[in-house]
Design an enzyme around this catalytic site. Sequence first.
Site, PDB file in Angstrom:
ATOM      1  N   SER A  95       0.834  -1.205   0.000  1.00  0.00           N
ATOM      2  CA  SER A  95       0.000   0.000   0.000  1.00  0.00           C
ATOM      3  C   SER A  95       0.869   1.257   0.000  1.00  0.00           C
ATOM      4  O   SER A  95       1.663   1.464  -0.918  1.00  0.00           O
ATOM      5  CB  SER A  95      -0.955  -0.047   1.202  1.00  0.00           C
ATOM      6  OG  SER A  95      -1.982   0.897   1.070  1.00  0.00           O
ATOM      7  N   ASP A 225      -9.535  -5.168  -4.803  1.00  0.00           N
ATOM      8  CA  ASP A 225      -8.988  -4.188  -3.865  1.00  0.00           C
ATOM      9  C   ASP A 225      -9.912  -2.974  -3.825  1.00  0.00           C
ATOM     10  O   ASP A 225     -10.051  -2.256  -4.820  1.00  0.00           O
ATOM     11  CB  ASP A 225      -7.586  -3.782  -4.313  1.00  0.00           C
ATOM     12  CG  ASP A 225      -6.831  -2.974  -3.272  1.00  0.00           C
ATOM     13  OD1 ASP A 225      -7.467  -2.193  -2.545  1.00  0.00           O
ATOM     14  OD2 ASP A 225      -5.594  -3.122  -3.196  1.00  0.00           O
ATOM     15  N   HIS A 254      -7.492  -5.717  -0.424  1.00  0.00           N
ATOM     16  CA  HIS A 254      -6.320  -4.874  -0.197  1.00  0.00           C
ATOM     17  C   HIS A 254      -5.376  -5.502   0.822  1.00  0.00           C
ATOM     18  O   HIS A 254      -4.154  -5.507   0.634  1.00  0.00           O
ATOM     19  CB  HIS A 254      -6.775  -3.494   0.287  1.00  0.00           C
ATOM     20  CG  HIS A 254      -5.668  -2.501   0.409  1.00  0.00           C
ATOM     21  ND1 HIS A 254      -4.962  -2.036  -0.679  1.00  0.00           N
ATOM     22  CD2 HIS A 254      -5.122  -1.886   1.501  1.00  0.00           C
ATOM     23  CE1 HIS A 254      -4.039  -1.176  -0.278  1.00  0.00           C
ATOM     24  NE2 HIS A 254      -4.109  -1.078   1.040  1.00  0.00           N
TER      25      HIS A 254
END
Length: 274
Positions: A95, A225, A254
Site C-alpha cells: 500500500s 482491492d 487490499h
Amino acid sequence: MGFVTTRDGTEIFYKDWGHGQPIVFSHGWPLSSDDWDPQLMYFLDHGFRVVAHDRRGHGRSAQVPDGHDMDHYADDLASVVTHLDLRDAIHVGHSTGGGEVIRFLARHGQDRAAKAVLISAVPPLMVRTDSNPGGVPKTVFDDFQTQTAHRRSSFFREVAAGPFYGFNREGATPDEAVIQNWWRQGMTGSAKAHYDGVVAFSQTDFTEDLKKVTLPVLVMHGDDDQVVPYANAGPRSAELLPNGTLKTYEGFPHGMITTQADVINADLLAFARG
C-alpha cells in the site's frame, strides 16, 4: 530491535531478525511493522534476514509533527538501510509502503538493492486529476482526513471491518482478531501523522520514480482491492517499470498479505529465490 535517528532527529523503530539475504518490509497506512508478522516469521524460517520499521509517526517511532510525506518516508528508510548496512536487499512495500519503496529506490539509488515487490501499492497516482482520469476522487481522501481528525477510533474500526480485508463482501467471514489488530496498530500511531499521510499516499505522483527503477520488480495486486483500485494501480505500475512483472489475484482484497498470507508468501519466496 532498535532505533535509528534520522538526519532531522526523528527516532525510527525497526526490527532486525535473522541472517542471510535481507528482505526489507515497508508497511501501509496507518499501521506499523507488526502488519508484516506473517511475512517476517515465514521468511525468517526460510533463512532470510528480515527487517521492518515503523514509519515516522506510526507504531513505536517518534510522533513528530512534520515530515509526513514521501520524501521523508524514503529518507527514513534510507537511514535504516544505511544504519544496518543492508546490501543485496529485497524491498517489499504494501500500500503506502509500496510508494515508499519506489521513492526510496528512485531517490537514493539501487546499489544496495537486488529486487523489489509492490503489493496492493498506491503508485503510480491514486487521486483523480485531468491527467489521471481513472483515479479516485479527491473528495474520498478529504473524507479520510475528516474522519481521521474527528472520529479516528471509530473510523479505523470501520475500515478494518469493511473494505480493507473485504469483510464487507457478501459471504465473507470477518475475523475479529484481525480487525482488532489493525485497529490496535492504527491507534498506536499519531493522528497528525495519519492525517498528513492521507495526502502523501493519495496525491504523490510516482510516475517518474517508477521509470527510474530498473531492477526486477514484482507487482502483486488483488482485483477486488477496494482501497487501492486495481485498474489504476497494479497494471499501470507494471507498465511504467522497465523490469516490472504483474501478478493479479482474482478476488483478493487490499489486505491480502494477512488474509491470504499463505498464497502471498509462497509467491514472494519464489520471486526472492528466482
